[in-house]
Design a protein around this motif. Structure first.
Motif, PDB file in Angstrom:
ATOM      1  N   MET A  80     -28.474 -25.739  23.144  1.00  0.00           N
ATOM      2  CA  MET A  80     -27.392 -25.022  22.746  1.00  0.00           C
ATOM      3  C   MET A  80     -27.528 -24.066  21.677  1.00  0.00           C
ATOM      4  O   MET A  80     -26.985 -22.992  22.113  1.00  0.00           O
ATOM      5  CB  MET A  80     -26.333 -26.022  22.098  1.00  0.00           C
ATOM      6  N   ALA A  84     -26.058 -20.399  23.328  1.00  0.00           N
ATOM      7  CA  ALA A  84     -25.459 -19.504  22.317  1.00  0.00           C
ATOM      8  C   ALA A  84     -25.646 -18.065  22.473  1.00  0.00           C
ATOM      9  O   ALA A  84     -25.043 -17.146  22.597  1.00  0.00           O
ATOM     10  CB  ALA A  84     -25.167 -20.056  21.010  1.00  0.00           C
ATOM     11  N   THR A  99     -14.926 -18.155  28.239  1.00  0.00           N
ATOM     12  CA  THR A  99     -16.051 -19.201  28.503  1.00  0.00           C
ATOM     13  C   THR A  99     -15.377 -20.439  28.961  1.00  0.00           C
ATOM     14  O   THR A  99     -14.492 -20.695  28.320  1.00  0.00           O
ATOM     15  CB  THR A  99     -16.834 -19.152  27.328  1.00  0.00           C
ATOM     16  N   LEU A 128     -19.900 -22.170  20.250  1.00  0.00           N
ATOM     17  CA  LEU A 128     -20.454 -21.463  21.336  1.00  0.00           C
ATOM     18  C   LEU A 128     -19.342 -20.618  21.963  1.00  0.00           C
ATOM     19  O   LEU A 128     -19.495 -19.637  22.699  1.00  0.00           O
ATOM     20  CB  LEU A 128     -20.626 -22.564  22.591  1.00  0.00           C
ATOM     21  N   TYR A 328     -26.340 -21.359  33.148  1.00  0.00           N
ATOM     22  CA  TYR A 328     -24.810 -20.833  32.795  1.00  0.00           C
ATOM     23  C   TYR A 328     -24.738 -20.249  34.073  1.00  0.00           C
ATOM     24  O   TYR A 328     -25.620 -19.506  34.448  1.00  0.00           O
ATOM     25  CB  TYR A 328     -24.496 -20.470  31.558  1.00  0.00           C
ATOM     26  N   HIS A 361     -29.546 -19.181  18.437  1.00  0.00           N
ATOM     27  CA  HIS A 361     -28.662 -18.604  17.573  1.00  0.00           C
ATOM     28  C   HIS A 361     -28.466 -19.293  16.089  1.00  0.00           C
ATOM     29  O   HIS A 361     -28.454 -20.735  16.205  1.00  0.00           O
ATOM     30  CB  HIS A 361     -27.323 -19.004  18.495  1.00  0.00           C
ATOM     31  N   MET A 364     -25.779 -21.941  15.407  1.00  0.00           N
ATOM     32  CA  MET A 364     -25.856 -23.141  16.267  1.00  0.00           C
ATOM     33  C   MET A 364     -27.042 -24.080  15.688  1.00  0.00           C
ATOM     34  O   MET A 364     -27.026 -25.282  15.667  1.00  0.00           O
ATOM     35  CB  MET A 364     -26.126 -22.824  17.736  1.00  0.00           C
TER      36      MET A 364
END
Length: 589
Positions: A80, A84, A99, A128, A328, A361, A364
């Protein structure tokens, strides 16, 4: 348990939107006075994910890789903190961005999230920047009340708050469940639609899970609920959106398909002319209202970008981005300000790998670190030792080494007379969520509690029951018939049980007559046998309805407890558990 409702009801929101749109329709102006009229169209961007399953950290083993075209070595993917960073970079290129997700964002989660009933993942999705998600079948793993807590917040009714003085706030994004209704009232249990405003554009989202959710979730998880037909539901809410003036419509659907050839992470279903996709999503997409502009899907953990014609024969985008946060999907839409609709001829999409070479990130990273600190006392405990990597979820063969290990553990846990007197254990492959990696920071061959939990996160209770030999034969046939006809589900079997599959045959004929044996003796259709399985299978899950014919049921401990006990009994630092041979099912032809 304190629950706070932080949003207006969906009906109230649609009323506000309708008033706004009507107001926009009645606004007048003098076009000739504007010598520099604004552009008629604008670019919109959807960033989509699906089937995260609480994987805040990069998935381990082969479950955390993506194979790129032409590559022989898979690319490490997921995490994650990396995702992010990539989403932030994508949004920087187009501020007109939303998103979205297509379900199973929680459930079947690794220990870092599962230990805390997926609160860490919801907080991670908030960070996120997720705007809206459909529910998936795994959102119902802990039942309706727990799903509503994920949306609205409040501390867990049994475990309480995990940090003193800090109450779980719930999801900042909207969970949509258009086709999930209360069986008594007939009303959706959560918002069915969401309408988003992006720089002058109104975008309507309809969120659904697969109609067959009760077939893949424990009965307790879906108690009191009905799951409606996906096409009928989506088309009904499309009419509502159109009625209030929303013409740009996207369906978030937790149902998917299977690429038919040459699949890779950015698989183009339409290369070569014919549609290279099969599965339930194909018929669903072909029958959805033509006013729906795109369909974001999930559930099958596959990767594809497709164009499937709508009922008027017009192309329509259908996408899916693998699973576990490894990809993604970037979807580019052109919005016509005059018609307030998507220009379908200009829709495009691509899947992108969440590469671990991307910087993490910081926000995160901190969130994950904080939850890891809470989990560490439990997560890092050594529970066993293995002699090599044991493939489960990442196995390329129908019978996996880890499947054998789990089935053996379940048989041993239920074999004693007072525990069920089991002679055979059967395990569903979908319940094996990861591999046992050999190398790790705790030392090579060491299995931690966190790793065991990641493999068996559901803590399903064991059930031992009496089945006839014919019922056992029926179970084997159900691996390749009914709901499993298109994509077989091969049950993992305990030691002493063996049979042969003829790949030149189809359907039930694939199970070679006379090859099914228990401890060297052919299964007698007229005899009775004691068979152990988890409660999901015992309830007929995954299409294995022959389990429901069982009698004299005895409930036992959890499947995770069985696995932990087996590792403790059969491995040590000096004598690690050998990698199972996975040779109980013979495939010929």
């Amino acid at each position: 348990m304190a629950i706070r409702q932080r949003r207006r009801g969906w009906l109230a929101v649609t009323t506000v939107v309708a008033a706004s749109l009507v107001g926009g329709l009645t606004t007048t102006g003098t076009a000739s006075a504007d010598r520099n009229p604004p552009a008629r169209t604008m670019d919109l961007q959807l960033l989509a994910v699906n089937d995260l399953h609480g994987n805040l950290e990069p998935p381990q083993g082969s479950s955390g890789t993506i194979l790129e075209p032409g590559a022989t070595v898979p690319t490490p993917a997921g995490g994650m903190a990396h995702l992010a960073t990539q989403l932030e970079a994508a949004r920087a290129k187009n501020p007109n961005s939303l998103t979205v997700a297509a379900g199973d964002m929680i459930g079947a989660s690794p220990l870092l999230s599962g230990l805390f009933h997926d609160e860490p993942t919801i907080e991670g999705l908030n960070k996120l920047g997720l705007d809206v998600s459909s529910v998936g079948n795994h959102e119902f793993d802990e039942g309706r009340a727990e799903l509503l807590r994920m949306q609205n917040g409040g501390c867990h009714p049994k475990d309480g708050c995990y940090t003193p003085g800090r109450e779980f706030k719930g999801a900042d994004f909207e969970y949509l469940a258009a086709n999930v209704v209360d069986e008594k009232t007939g009303l959706p249990i959560m918002a069915p639609i969401s309408i988003k405003y992006v720089n002058g554009a109104w975008i309507g989202f309809i969120g659904m899970t697969l109609e067959g959710t009760p077939d893949v979730v424990t009965a307790e998880g879906v108690k009191g609920l009905k799951f409606k037909d996906e096409v009928e539901t989506a088309n009904r809410y499309t009419k509502l959106l159109k009625l209030i003036g929303v013409k740009s419509i996207v369906v978030l659907l937790h149902e998917g398909g299977q690429p038919t050839s040459g699949a890779y992470y950015n698989y183009d279903c339409n290369a070569g002319g014919a549609l290279g996709l099969s599965g339930p999503v194909v018929d669903i997409a072909k029958n959805l209202d033509p006013e729906i502009d795109a369909v974001v899907t999930g559930h099958t953990h596959q990767s594809y970008v497709c164009s499937i014609p709508d009922p008027k024969g017009q192309p329509r985008l259908v996408t899916s981005g693998a699973s576990l946060g490894r990809l993604y999907t970037e979807i580019n839409l052109t919005y016509d300000k005059r018609t307030r609709d998507i220009v379908r001829t200009k829709v495009s999409a691509a899947n992108h790998i969440v590469r671990r070479t991307t910087a993490e990130h910081e926000g995160m990273k901190t969130l994950i670190k904080d939850w890891n600190a809470l989990a560490a006392p439990v997560a890092n405990r050594t529970v066993g030792y293995i002699a090599g990597k044991i493939d489960g979820r990442g196995s390329t063969k129908p019978e996996s080494p880890l499947g054998d290990l789990i089935a053996d553990a379940q048989l041993e846990a239920t074999a004693a007379a007072d525990k069920g007197a089991a002679q055979l254990a059967l395990m569903n492959p979908g319940g094996i969520r990861s591999d046992f990696a050999y190398e790790g920071p705790e030392g090579n061959g060491v299995v931690t509690y966190a790793e065991a939990f990641t493999v068996q996160p559901f803590t399903n209770m064991m059930v031992t029951q009496t089945l006839t030999g014919q019922a056992i034969l029926d179970l084997l046939a159900q691996q390749v018939t009914g709901v499993n006809a298109e994509k077989p589900r091969w049950l993992q079997v305990s030691k002493g049980f063996a049979y042969t599959v003829d790949k030149t045959k189809t359907g039930a004929a694939m199970i070679v007559p006379g090859s099914v044996k228990l401890n060297g003796e052919p299964i007698d259709p007229a005899k009775s046998y004691r068979v152990s399985s988890n409660e999901f299978l015992a309830g007929g899950g995954d299409g294995f309805t022959a389990f429901k014919t069982g009698t004299d049921k005895l409930n036992g401990g959890s499947d995770l407890e069985a696995l932990l006990a087996y590792l403790a009994a059969h491995s040590s630092a000096g004598t690690p558990l050998p990698v199972p041979a996975a040779d109980r099912i013979t495939f010929q032809g």
